[in-house]
Every structure is written in structure tokens, then in C-alpha cells.
Scaffold this motif. Structure first.
Motif, PDB file in Angstrom:
ATOM      1  N   SER A   1     -36.868 -29.205 -66.477  1.00 19.39           N
ATOM      2  CA  SER A   1     -36.598 -28.497 -67.669  1.00 19.39           C
ATOM      3  C   SER A   1     -35.888 -27.041 -67.641  1.00 19.39           C
ATOM      4  CB  SER A   1     -38.029 -28.045 -68.381  1.00 19.39           C
ATOM      5  OG  SER A   1     -38.819 -27.450 -67.360  1.00 19.39           O
ATOM      6  N   GLN A   2     -35.979 -26.623 -66.472  1.00 19.48           N
ATOM      7  CA  GLN A   2     -35.362 -25.055 -66.285  1.00 19.48           C
ATOM      8  C   GLN A   2     -33.711 -25.105 -66.304  1.00 19.48           C
ATOM      9  OE1 GLN A   2     -36.688 -26.914 -63.885  1.00 19.48           O
ATOM     10  NE2 GLN A   2     -35.497 -26.984 -62.051  1.00 19.48           N
ATOM     11  N   LYS A   3     -33.111 -26.632 -66.211  1.00 18.58           N
ATOM     12  CA  LYS A   3     -31.828 -26.719 -66.333  1.00 18.58           C
ATOM     13  C   LYS A   3     -31.322 -26.367 -67.872  1.00 18.58           C
ATOM     14  CE  LYS A   3     -28.770 -30.457 -65.422  1.00 18.58           C
ATOM     15  NZ  LYS A   3     -28.310 -31.894 -64.806  1.00 18.58           N
ATOM     16  N   TRP A   4     -32.266 -26.498 -68.875  1.00 14.44           N
ATOM     17  CA  TRP A   4     -31.788 -26.374 -70.269  1.00 14.44           C
ATOM     18  C   TRP A   4     -32.328 -25.016 -70.872  1.00 14.44           C
ATOM     19  CZ3 TRP A   4     -28.819 -30.310 -69.661  1.00 14.44           C
ATOM     20  CH2 TRP A   4     -29.180 -31.380 -69.089  1.00 14.44           C
ATOM     21  N   LEU A   5     -32.846 -24.540 -70.156  1.00 13.80           N
ATOM     22  CA  LEU A   5     -33.288 -23.077 -70.521  1.00 13.80           C
ATOM     23  C   LEU A   5     -32.498 -21.649 -70.257  1.00 13.80           C
ATOM     24  CD1 LEU A   5     -36.973 -23.316 -70.494  1.00 13.80           C
ATOM     25  CD2 LEU A   5     -35.774 -24.015 -72.197  1.00 13.80           C
ATOM     26  N   ASN A   6     -32.433 -20.823 -70.867  1.00  9.70           N
ATOM     27  CA  ASN A   6     -31.937 -19.447 -70.509  1.00  9.70           C
ATOM     28  C   ASN A   6     -32.622 -18.665 -69.854  1.00  9.70           C
ATOM     29  OD1 ASN A   6     -30.012 -20.384 -73.010  1.00  9.70           O
ATOM     30  ND2 ASN A   6     -28.824 -19.104 -71.499  1.00  9.70           N
ATOM     31  N   ILE A   7     -33.117 -18.417 -68.637  1.00  6.93           N
ATOM     32  CA  ILE A   7     -33.907 -17.517 -67.879  1.00  6.93           C
ATOM     33  C   ILE A   7     -33.488 -16.470 -67.395  1.00  6.93           C
ATOM     34  CG2 ILE A   7     -35.518 -17.370 -66.078  1.00  6.93           C
ATOM     35  CD1 ILE A   7     -35.966 -20.496 -65.846  1.00  6.93           C
ATOM     36  N   LYS A   8     -33.821 -15.305 -68.199  1.00 12.11           N
ATOM     37  CA  LYS A   8     -33.257 -13.726 -67.642  1.00 12.11           C
ATOM     38  C   LYS A   8     -34.149 -13.114 -66.796  1.00 12.11           C
ATOM     39  CE  LYS A   8     -31.270  -9.605 -69.800  1.00 12.11           C
ATOM     40  NZ  LYS A   8     -30.271  -9.453 -68.976  1.00 12.11           N
ATOM     41  N   ARG A   9     -33.615 -12.772 -65.571  1.00 12.31           N
ATOM     42  CA  ARG A   9     -34.563 -12.241 -64.785  1.00 12.31           C
ATOM     43  C   ARG A   9     -34.264 -10.691 -64.460  1.00 12.31           C
ATOM     44  NH1 ARG A   9     -36.724 -16.031 -61.405  1.00 12.31           N
ATOM     45  NH2 ARG A   9     -35.798 -18.035 -61.479  1.00 12.31           N
ATOM     46  N   TYR A  10     -35.411  -9.856 -64.453  1.00 14.23           N
ATOM     47  CA  TYR A  10     -35.492  -8.354 -64.507  1.00 14.23           C
ATOM     48  C   TYR A  10     -35.881  -8.106 -63.051  1.00 14.23           C
ATOM     49  CZ  TYR A  10     -34.815  -8.873 -69.544  1.00 14.23           C
ATOM     50  OH  TYR A  10     -34.541  -9.380 -70.682  1.00 14.23           O
TER      51      TYR A  10
END
Length: 223
Positions: A80-89
Motif C-alpha cells: 500500500s505504501q507504493k500508492w501513497l505520498n509519505i513525507k518524512r521529517y
């Protein structure tokens, strides 16, 4: 700027069913709500939340990494992570403030999830405002920085002896509730056409094996 001709070339590698699936999923995606994970160190918890966001159509996740690296387990996330935008801080020790400031500039109200404050009950939560739901580190919960900068707090009604839920379970309950209400409302919660185009292009590329070589071949023969 999307290269429309390149996109059409890439689409030749996809079945009509696949292309339609992308469009159907995009029609249900939203940025009206987003999720913030603050120092979640257990990969199975973070991964389960990622999977939940995909299931309920929440496109963006913000991962704060002050003490711990936010890891995603492929086994739990099921891709599922493939289809989401994950912004890291993770630039310095005050990544929480950086994340909250960014979200506020984007028009989000910050909602800390905690059973211990004078929180709004889930069933009474106002879905009309763009909201970022912050889930804190296991056991300890949201940080004092979140508590001091939150616009509100949210809790799930509980009537047992246990005072808190596992983060992945809490996220699933909250997102299922608020996204269901959102889709039943008259709020303009869907992505813009441009946002859909950008994500569609990204998803198409992620689906094709050896896409870089295919893209190189395309430009070499269409210069």
C-alpha cells in the motif's frame, strides 16, 4: 508538467482494467484529511496505519522521526505504501514543529489523538475542516509539542478497563468514521484534476517493470 505523449506511451504497457482501477481509486482519494505519525518505532504499527490510509483513501502521510526511523514492513503494508505520498521529517531534533508548521501552512488544523485530554469524542468531531490527525509514539502518546500546538484533541469512546488502543487500531477506527461521514457530506473533499493527473502518471510508472529503460527508449526514438 506531465508529458502527455509519454504517458500515452506508458499506458500501452497497461491493461484497460488496470488503467480503470487507477481512475476509480483516484476518484476516492482525499487530502481533506491527512495522518501524522510521530516517532512510531514499531514497523508493524506504522505499516498497518499506511495500509489503513490506503484503504480509506487518505493520500498523504507525514512521518516525524525525532528519535526513531519510521519503517514500513512490506509484509504488513501489503504494498500500500507504493500508492501513497509519505513525507518524512528527519532533519533535526525538532521535526515535530517543522511538520506541524508545514501542515498549518497547508490549511490543516492539528488534531492530537489522545484519550487523556479534554478531547472531542469521535462521533462529535466536525469533519468540515481540513484536519491532520496526529498519532503519537507507542505507550507515551503524542508529545508535549503536539499538545501545545494542537487546535483540538480527539478520542475514541471506550468503556472497558483498558485506557488506550493500539495506534493502528485507533487510526483504523478514526479514519473509517471520518471518511465515511466525509463521503456522505457535501464537502468538496476530492483531489483536483491536476492532482489526479500527477498521481495517475506516478502510479502508471510504478506499475511498469524497467520503466527507466522504456522511458530512455522512448526519448531516443522521439527526439
Amino acid at each position: 508538467m506531465i508529458n502527455q505523449k509519454l504517458l500515452e506511451y506508458f499506458e500501452g504497457y497497461l491493461t484497460d482494467k488496470r488503467k480503470q482501477t487507477f481512475k476509480d481509486v483516484l476518484s476516492q482519494r482525499t487530502r481533506h484529511f491527512t495522518v501524522v505519525l510521530e516517532d512510531i518505532y514499531q514497523a508493524h504499527n506504522a505499516s498497518a496505519v499506511v495500509r489503513t490510509c490506503d484503504i480509506f483513501g487518505v493520500q498523504d502521510i507525514h512521518a516525524i522521526e525525532n528519535k526513531y526511523t519510521n519503517k514500513v514492513s512490506r509484509h504488513v503494508a501489503k504494498g500500500s505504501q507504493k500508492w501513497l505520498n509519505i513525507k518524512r521529517y528527519r532533519e533535526d531534533g525538532d521535526n515535530t514543529t517543522a511538520c506541524l508548521n508545514h501542515l498549518k501552512k497547508e490549511g490543516y488544523q492539528i488534531i492530537g489523538t489522545t484519550p487523556h485530554n479534554n478531547s472531542c469524542m469521535l462521533q462529535e468531531f466536525d469533519i468540515t475542516k481540513k484536519s491532520a490527525f496526529v498519532f503519537g509514539v507507542e505507550a507515551e502518546g503524542i508529545s508535549d509539542i503536539v499538545k501545545d500546538n494542537a487546535d483540538g484533541f480527539l478520542k475514541i469512546p471506550m468503556v472497558g478497563f483498558t485506557e488506550s488502543l493500539n495506534i493502528s487500531v485507533a487510526a483504523a477506527i478514526i479514519l473509517q468514521d471520518v471518511t465515511t461521514k466525509l463521503r456522505e457530506s457535501t464537502i468538496n473533499w476530492q483531489l483536483t484534476d491536476q492532482e489526479k493527473k500527477v498521481l495517475y502518471f506516478d502510479w502508471v510508472k510504478k506499475t511498469i517493470k524497467n520503466v527507466d529503460k522504456i522511458e530512455e527508449y522512448y526519448f531516443n526514438n522521439n527526439a
